[in-house]
Design a protein around this motif. Sequence first.
Motif, PDB file in Angstrom:
ATOM      1  N   LEU A 157      12.902  -0.024  17.397  1.00  0.00           N
ATOM      2  CA  LEU A 157      13.297   1.099  16.546  1.00  0.00           C
ATOM      3  C   LEU A 157      12.135   1.543  15.661  1.00  0.00           C
ATOM      4  CD1 LEU A 157      15.706   2.867  15.514  1.00  0.00           C
ATOM      5  CD2 LEU A 157      16.002   1.139  13.752  1.00  0.00           C
ATOM      6  N   VAL A 158      11.467   0.594  15.040  1.00  0.00           N
ATOM      7  CA  VAL A 158      10.344   0.919  14.154  1.00  0.00           C
ATOM      8  C   VAL A 158       9.215   1.588  14.939  1.00  0.00           C
ATOM      9  CG1 VAL A 158       8.511  -0.099  12.734  1.00  0.00           C
ATOM     10  CG2 VAL A 158      10.881  -0.825  12.433  1.00  0.00           C
ATOM     11  N   GLN A 159       8.900   1.063  16.123  1.00  0.00           N
ATOM     12  CA  GLN A 159       7.814   1.641  16.912  1.00  0.00           C
ATOM     13  C   GLN A 159       8.184   3.017  17.460  1.00  0.00           C
ATOM     14  OE1 GLN A 159       4.637   0.579  17.193  1.00  0.00           O
ATOM     15  NE2 GLN A 159       5.309  -0.897  15.662  1.00  0.00           N
ATOM     16  N   GLY A 160       9.443   3.211  17.817  1.00  0.00           N
ATOM     17  CA  GLY A 160       9.882   4.527  18.274  1.00  0.00           C
ATOM     18  C   GLY A 160       9.803   5.564  17.176  1.00  0.00           C
ATOM     19  N   VAL A 161      10.263   5.202  15.983  1.00  0.00           N
ATOM     20  CA  VAL A 161      10.187   6.120  14.841  1.00  0.00           C
ATOM     21  C   VAL A 161       8.733   6.375  14.471  1.00  0.00           C
ATOM     22  CG1 VAL A 161      10.706   6.346  12.380  1.00  0.00           C
ATOM     23  CG2 VAL A 161      12.471   5.563  13.953  1.00  0.00           C
ATOM     24  N   ALA A 162       7.918   5.337  14.500  1.00  0.00           N
ATOM     25  CA  ALA A 162       6.494   5.507  14.173  1.00  0.00           C
ATOM     26  C   ALA A 162       5.809   6.435  15.164  1.00  0.00           C
ATOM     27  CB  ALA A 162       5.798   4.149  14.153  1.00  0.00           C
ATOM     28  N   GLY A 163       6.154   6.310  16.438  1.00  0.00           N
ATOM     29  CA  GLY A 163       5.569   7.197  17.446  1.00  0.00           C
ATOM     30  C   GLY A 163       5.955   8.640  17.236  1.00  0.00           C
ATOM     31  N   LEU A 181       2.324   1.637  17.590  1.00  0.00           N
ATOM     32  CA  LEU A 181       1.747   1.103  18.819  1.00  0.00           C
ATOM     33  C   LEU A 181       1.638   2.143  19.928  1.00  0.00           C
ATOM     34  CD1 LEU A 181       0.845  -1.514  20.262  1.00  0.00           C
ATOM     35  CD2 LEU A 181       3.216  -1.845  20.923  1.00  0.00           C
ATOM     36  N   VAL A 182       2.551   3.086  19.969  1.00  0.00           N
ATOM     37  CA  VAL A 182       2.638   4.007  21.103  1.00  0.00           C
ATOM     38  C   VAL A 182       1.353   4.808  21.290  1.00  0.00           C
ATOM     39  CG1 VAL A 182       3.864   6.018  22.011  1.00  0.00           C
ATOM     40  CG2 VAL A 182       5.142   4.153  20.983  1.00  0.00           C
ATOM     41  N   GLN A 183       0.793   5.350  20.226  1.00  0.00           N
ATOM     42  CA  GLN A 183      -0.395   6.181  20.367  1.00  0.00           C
ATOM     43  C   GLN A 183      -1.657   5.376  20.624  1.00  0.00           C
ATOM     44  OE1 GLN A 183       1.482   6.155  17.631  1.00  0.00           O
ATOM     45  NE2 GLN A 183       0.237   5.378  16.005  1.00  0.00           N
ATOM     46  N   LYS A 184      -1.613   4.073  20.439  1.00  0.00           N
ATOM     47  CA  LYS A 184      -2.791   3.240  20.673  1.00  0.00           C
ATOM     48  C   LYS A 184      -2.916   2.808  22.135  1.00  0.00           C
ATOM     49  CE  LYS A 184      -3.084   1.424  15.986  1.00  0.00           C
ATOM     50  NZ  LYS A 184      -3.521   2.651  15.439  1.00  0.00           N
ATOM     51  N   LEU A 185      -1.853   2.985  22.923  1.00  0.00           N
ATOM     52  CA  LEU A 185      -1.892   2.605  24.333  1.00  0.00           C
ATOM     53  C   LEU A 185      -2.403   3.788  25.148  1.00  0.00           C
ATOM     54  CD1 LEU A 185       1.528   0.747  24.569  1.00  0.00           C
ATOM     55  CD2 LEU A 185      -0.745  -0.246  24.293  1.00  0.00           C
ATOM     56  N   GLY A 186      -3.559   3.623  25.754  1.00  0.00           N
ATOM     57  CA  GLY A 186      -4.227   4.715  26.448  1.00  0.00           C
ATOM     58  C   GLY A 186      -3.470   5.268  27.637  1.00  0.00           C
ATOM     59  N   PHE A 187      -2.727   4.424  28.348  1.00  0.00           N
ATOM     60  CA  PHE A 187      -2.038   4.909  29.541  1.00  0.00           C
ATOM     61  C   PHE A 187      -0.829   5.792  29.203  1.00  0.00           C
ATOM     62  CE2 PHE A 187      -0.110   0.836  28.560  1.00  0.00           C
ATOM     63  CZ  PHE A 187       1.249   1.083  28.703  1.00  0.00           C
ATOM     64  N   LEU A 188      -0.476   5.894  27.923  1.00  0.00           N
ATOM     65  CA  LEU A 188       0.621   6.764  27.511  1.00  0.00           C
ATOM     66  C   LEU A 188       0.145   8.122  27.008  1.00  0.00           C
ATOM     67  CD1 LEU A 188       2.938   4.240  25.637  1.00  0.00           C
ATOM     68  CD2 LEU A 188       3.290   5.251  27.879  1.00  0.00           C
ATOM     69  N   ASP A 189      -1.139   8.429  27.182  1.00  0.00           N
ATOM     70  CA  ASP A 189      -1.664   9.718  26.715  1.00  0.00           C
ATOM     71  C   ASP A 189      -0.886  10.873  27.343  1.00  0.00           C
ATOM     72  OD1 ASP A 189      -3.529   8.657  25.059  1.00  0.00           O
ATOM     73  OD2 ASP A 189      -5.218   8.880  26.437  1.00  0.00           O
ATOM     74  N   GLY A 190      -0.353  11.722  26.497  1.00  0.00           N
ATOM     75  CA  GLY A 190       0.430  12.845  26.959  1.00  0.00           C
ATOM     76  C   GLY A 190       1.913  12.551  27.074  1.00  0.00           C
ATOM     77  N   TYR A 191       2.279  11.291  26.984  1.00  0.00           N
ATOM     78  CA  TYR A 191       3.683  10.890  27.126  1.00  0.00           C
ATOM     79  C   TYR A 191       4.188  10.156  25.886  1.00  0.00           C
ATOM     80  CZ  TYR A 191       2.796  11.929  32.002  1.00  0.00           C
ATOM     81  OH  TYR A 191       2.456  12.565  33.166  1.00  0.00           O
ATOM     82  N   GLU A 192       3.538  10.351  24.763  1.00  0.00           N
ATOM     83  CA  GLU A 192       3.895   9.607  23.559  1.00  0.00           C
ATOM     84  C   GLU A 192       5.316   9.897  23.082  1.00  0.00           C
ATOM     85  OE1 GLU A 192       1.059  11.375  23.768  1.00  0.00           O
ATOM     86  OE2 GLU A 192      -0.604  10.000  23.429  1.00  0.00           O
ATOM     87  N   ILE A 193       5.737  11.154  23.156  1.00  0.00           N
ATOM     88  CA  ILE A 193       7.090  11.504  22.704  1.00  0.00           C
ATOM     89  C   ILE A 193       8.121  10.845  23.610  1.00  0.00           C
ATOM     90  CG2 ILE A 193       8.738  13.393  22.421  1.00  0.00           C
ATOM     91  CD1 ILE A 193       6.443  15.111  21.456  1.00  0.00           C
ATOM     92  N   TYR A 194       7.895  10.889  24.924  1.00  0.00           N
ATOM     93  CA  TYR A 194       8.829  10.265  25.864  1.00  0.00           C
ATOM     94  C   TYR A 194       8.902   8.752  25.631  1.00  0.00           C
ATOM     95  CZ  TYR A 194       8.363  14.707  28.288  1.00  0.00           C
ATOM     96  OH  TYR A 194       8.341  16.041  28.593  1.00  0.00           O
ATOM     97  N   ALA A 195       7.758   8.130  25.401  1.00  0.00           N
ATOM     98  CA  ALA A 195       7.741   6.694  25.154  1.00  0.00           C
ATOM     99  C   ALA A 195       8.456   6.350  23.849  1.00  0.00           C
ATOM    100  CB  ALA A 195       6.294   6.188  25.116  1.00  0.00           C
TER     101      ALA A 195
END
Length: 66
Positions: free
Chosen positions: A13-19, A31-45
Amino acid sequence: MKQLLEVLGFLALVQGVAGLLHEFTDWDWGLVQKLGFLDGYEIYASVTLLVLAFALFAVAESRKPG
C-alpha cells in the motif's frame, strides 16, 4: 501468518501510494520509479501494488488469528 500478510499489504500500500504521488507530484521517493524495467509503466505498477495490498488485507482478514 495473518500478521505477515498484513505487513506485506501495508508495504504494498505504501509503495503504491508513493508511486502515484511520484507520478502526480514529482516527489522522489518510493520503489516503483527506481526500478528501470518499469519505465513508462509506473502508474500501472503503482495501481497493481494498491490492488495487491487490498487483496492481501482481505486474505489476512479471512484467516483465523494464530
